[in-house]
Write an enzyme that holds these catalytic residues in place. Structure first.
Site, PDB file in Angstrom:
ATOM      1  N   HIS A 274       0.866  -1.185   0.000  1.00 21.93           N
ATOM      2  CA  HIS A 274       0.000   0.000   0.000  1.00 21.93           C
ATOM      3  C   HIS A 274       0.900   1.231   0.000  1.00 21.93           C
ATOM      4  CE1 HIS A 274      -2.855   2.925   1.764  1.00 21.93           C
ATOM      5  NE2 HIS A 274      -3.817   2.102   1.393  1.00 21.93           N
TER       6      HIS A 274
ATOM      7  N   ASP B 284       2.707  -4.783   7.952  1.00 15.13           N
ATOM      8  CA  ASP B 284       1.504  -3.972   7.820  1.00 15.13           C
ATOM      9  C   ASP B 284       0.313  -4.925   7.967  1.00 15.13           C
ATOM     10  OD1 ASP B 284      -0.774  -2.798   6.823  1.00 15.13           O
ATOM     11  OD2 ASP B 284       0.174  -1.942   5.045  1.00 15.13           O
TER      12      ASP B 284
ATOM     13  N   GLN C 186      -4.836  -5.372   6.647  1.00  9.94           N
ATOM     14  CA  GLN C 186      -5.820  -6.291   6.073  1.00  9.94           C
ATOM     15  C   GLN C 186      -5.789  -7.666   6.735  1.00  9.94           C
ATOM     16  OE1 GLN C 186      -8.110  -5.338   4.022  1.00  9.94           O
ATOM     17  NE2 GLN C 186      -7.269  -3.311   3.570  1.00  9.94           N
TER      18      GLN C 186
ATOM     19  N   LYS D  22     -10.606  -1.000  10.026  1.00 13.40           N
ATOM     20  CA  LYS D  22     -10.667  -2.154   9.117  1.00 13.40           C
ATOM     21  C   LYS D  22     -11.278  -3.360   9.811  1.00 13.40           C
ATOM     22  CE  LYS D  22      -7.698  -0.309   5.965  1.00 13.40           C
ATOM     23  NZ  LYS D  22      -8.164   0.253   4.705  1.00 13.40           N
TER      24      LYS D  22
ATOM     25  N   CYS E 277      -4.701   2.273  -3.855  1.00 18.08           N
ATOM     26  CA  CYS E 277      -3.483   2.792  -3.179  1.00 18.08           C
ATOM     27  C   CYS E 277      -2.309   1.839  -3.334  1.00 18.08           C
ATOM     28  CB  CYS E 277      -3.727   3.061  -1.697  1.00 18.08           C
ATOM     29  SG  CYS E 277      -4.867   4.383  -1.383  1.00 18.08           S
TER      30      CYS E 277
HETATM   31  N1  PMP Z   1      -1.977  -0.864   4.364  1.00 18.46           N
HETATM   32  C1  PMP Z   1      -2.950  -1.583   3.813  1.00 18.46           C
HETATM   33  C2  PMP Z   1      -2.632  -2.962   3.308  1.00 18.46           C
HETATM   34  C3  PMP Z   1      -4.232  -1.049   3.715  1.00 18.46           C
HETATM   35  O1  PMP Z   1      -5.207  -1.756   3.158  1.00 18.46           O
HETATM   36  C4  PMP Z   1      -4.486   0.250   4.203  1.00 18.46           C
HETATM   37  C5  PMP Z   1      -5.854   0.885   4.088  1.00 18.46           C
HETATM   38  N2  PMP Z   1      -6.403   0.820   2.819  1.00 18.46           N
HETATM   39  C6  PMP Z   1      -3.441   0.950   4.782  1.00 18.46           C
HETATM   40  C7  PMP Z   1      -2.203   0.362   4.849  1.00 18.46           C
HETATM   41  C8  PMP Z   1      -3.623   2.307   5.365  1.00 18.46           C
HETATM   42  O2  PMP Z   1      -4.442   2.227   6.461  1.00 18.46           O
HETATM   43  P1  PMP Z   1      -5.054   3.545   7.140  1.00 18.46           P
HETATM   44  O3  PMP Z   1      -5.674   4.311   6.021  1.00 18.46           O
HETATM   45  O4  PMP Z   1      -6.040   3.026   8.102  1.00 18.46           O
HETATM   46  O5  PMP Z   1      -3.929   4.266   7.769  1.00 18.46           O
END
Ligand code: PMP
Length: 413
Positions: free
Chosen positions: A130, A207, A210, A233, A371
């Site tokens: 991401h 990270d 997910q 999430k 993203c």
């Molecule tokens: N890493 C992953 C794999 C994600 O799916 C997301 C959210 N789409 C993020 C990081 C960022 O998370 P947040 O927007 O809650 O900071």
């Protein structure tokens, strides 16, 4: 079709009644919410907990000796203990409350980076990250004149572990990869990734954005050095999350931000920083968010991860089989181990058009890069359509998606 589930240990209809948002109509059609990887919906238990906080004990934490402040502090710190247990951290000193995964990664990139990264060092990430696990490291590389190295993925959307091993030179100071891909659903072999890095004395950040909604996380079993999650999430409020870090690293790292809460004493000649975890929690925290996150942890634990992942796997396989029956369908991300995320494109139809028509039918999916632009570029696509399933989704909803896709094909294909 609910009875199609062979394993269901909980009543999905009853569960859905805890999510009032799901009962509404969108564009005149019953809502099908398949954008759970972006953010999940919140059960009444979480919403009520936040409401209760604001209507009965709202006040600042760690500050007052008055009753409300003490009550708020107890609730806030109870949420920290729940988070510790949730991740199986050794101590609450290792549990830093953050705004979410992005905030947690930025904290580590800044603070670990300040202490441990020098010119010429290398940081290893992967091609499926991401943006929030790419850009903070790029910024660090710019500040320190360090280099970013990238583990490639194969066509199925799996990390190429041999290539990863080849990247781990003496210059590598940290590895940062996702536990589960938000775009493809791939569950990475994180235990193996950590063991390989540790055999060369390199710490690892995972990270877990997910992973937390779907998989039991045990930071001690993984022996991971940093682990980040976002409450929104996994059925909790937005703007709250946790950074887990091994105490030996957190102790040695400088504060990320300065201000109240993170200090022991302040004078113009010298300021003493607070102990862990407060050293990394400058300013008034998101108290309601942390308490709501604690309630989301209760929600997940009451359901049980085994039940959650078994049911979500059934949804994933049902959806994958049905999608594969559609002419011109291409599923992006066919890894052996996947969480309940399915990305796809339909031949000759732009993902944005698919998403717009599905929205007219009341079906919420995500379209675009998710993203993860470098990953989607790897597939040479303008984006994908992503349906991501949560524990309140149903087989009937997947049937609605399939019908919707047939309509899209009729209209544009
Ligand atoms: N890493 C992953 C794999 C994600 O799916 C997301 C959210 N789409 C993020 C990081 C960022 O998370 P947040 O927007 O809650 O900071």
């Amino acid at each position: 079709m609910q009875s199609g589930s062979k394993i269901l240990k909980f009543d999905v209809d009853k569960l859905r009644s805890q999510f009032p948002i799901l009962t509404q109509k969108i564009n005149g059609k019953p809502l099908v919410y398949f954008d759970n990887a972006a953010t999940s919906q919140k059960p009444l238990s979480v919403l009520e907990k936040v409401y209760e906080y604001y209507t009965t004990i709202n006040s600042n934490v760690h500050r007052g000796i008055h009753t409300l402040s003490e009550k708020a502090t107890i609730e806030f710190e109870t949420a920290r203990e729940k988070s510790r247990k949730f991740l199986n951290a050794i101590s609450i000193e290792e549990i830093i409350f953050t705004k979410g995964v992005t905030d947690g990664i930025n904290l580590v990139a800044f603070s670990f980076g300040e202490k441990y990264i020098n010119a010429g060092d290398e940081i290893v990430i992967s091609e499926m990250e991401h943006h929030s696990n790419i850009v903070p490291w790029q910024m660090l590389c710019e500040r320190k004149n360090a280099k970013l190295k990238v583990i490639p993925v194969n066509e199925k959307g799996e990390l190429i572990i041999d290539e990863y091993k080849n990247l781990l030179s003496e210059k590598v100071k940290i590895v940062a990869v996702t536990h589960v891909s938000n775009s493809l659903g791939t569950i990475n072999p994180v235990k193996e990734i950590i063991e390989i890095a540790h055999s060369r004395n390199i710490p690892v950040l995972l990270d877990g954005a997910q992973a937390a909604p779907h998989l039991k996380i045990d930071v001690q079993e993984l022996d991971v050095d940093f682990y980040v999650i976002s409450s929104h999430k996994f059925y909790g409020p937005t703007g709250s999350g946790v950074l887990y870090g091994k105490e030996k690293f957190l102790e040695s790292m400088p504060p990320y931000q300065g201000g109240g809460e993170m200090i022991k004493s302040v004078s113009f000649s010298k300021t003493l920083y607070n102990e862990l975890p407060y050293k990394f929690e400058a300013g008034t925290p998101n108290i309601a968010g942390a308490i709501g996150m604690g309630s989301a942890i209760d929600f997940i634990e009451n359901l049980g991860y085994e039940n959650i992942s078994t049911y979500e796997n059934e949804l994933l396989h049902y959806a994958t089989d049905k999608l594969n029956e559609i002419d011109g369908m291409r599923i992006i991300g066919t890894a052996k181990h996947k969480a309940s995320v399915v990305s796809f494109i339909i031949n000759g139809i732009h993902p944005y058009d698919t998403g717009s028509i599905l929205d007219q039918l009341g079906i919420a999916v995500r379209t675009g890069y998710h993203c993860t632009q470098p990953l989607i570029d790897f597939y040479k696509l303008p984006g994908t359509v992503r349906a991501s399933f949560a524990v309140y989704n149903t087989f009937e909803e997947i049937d609605r998606l399939i019908e919707g896709i047939h309509k899209v094909k009729k209209m544009i294909g």
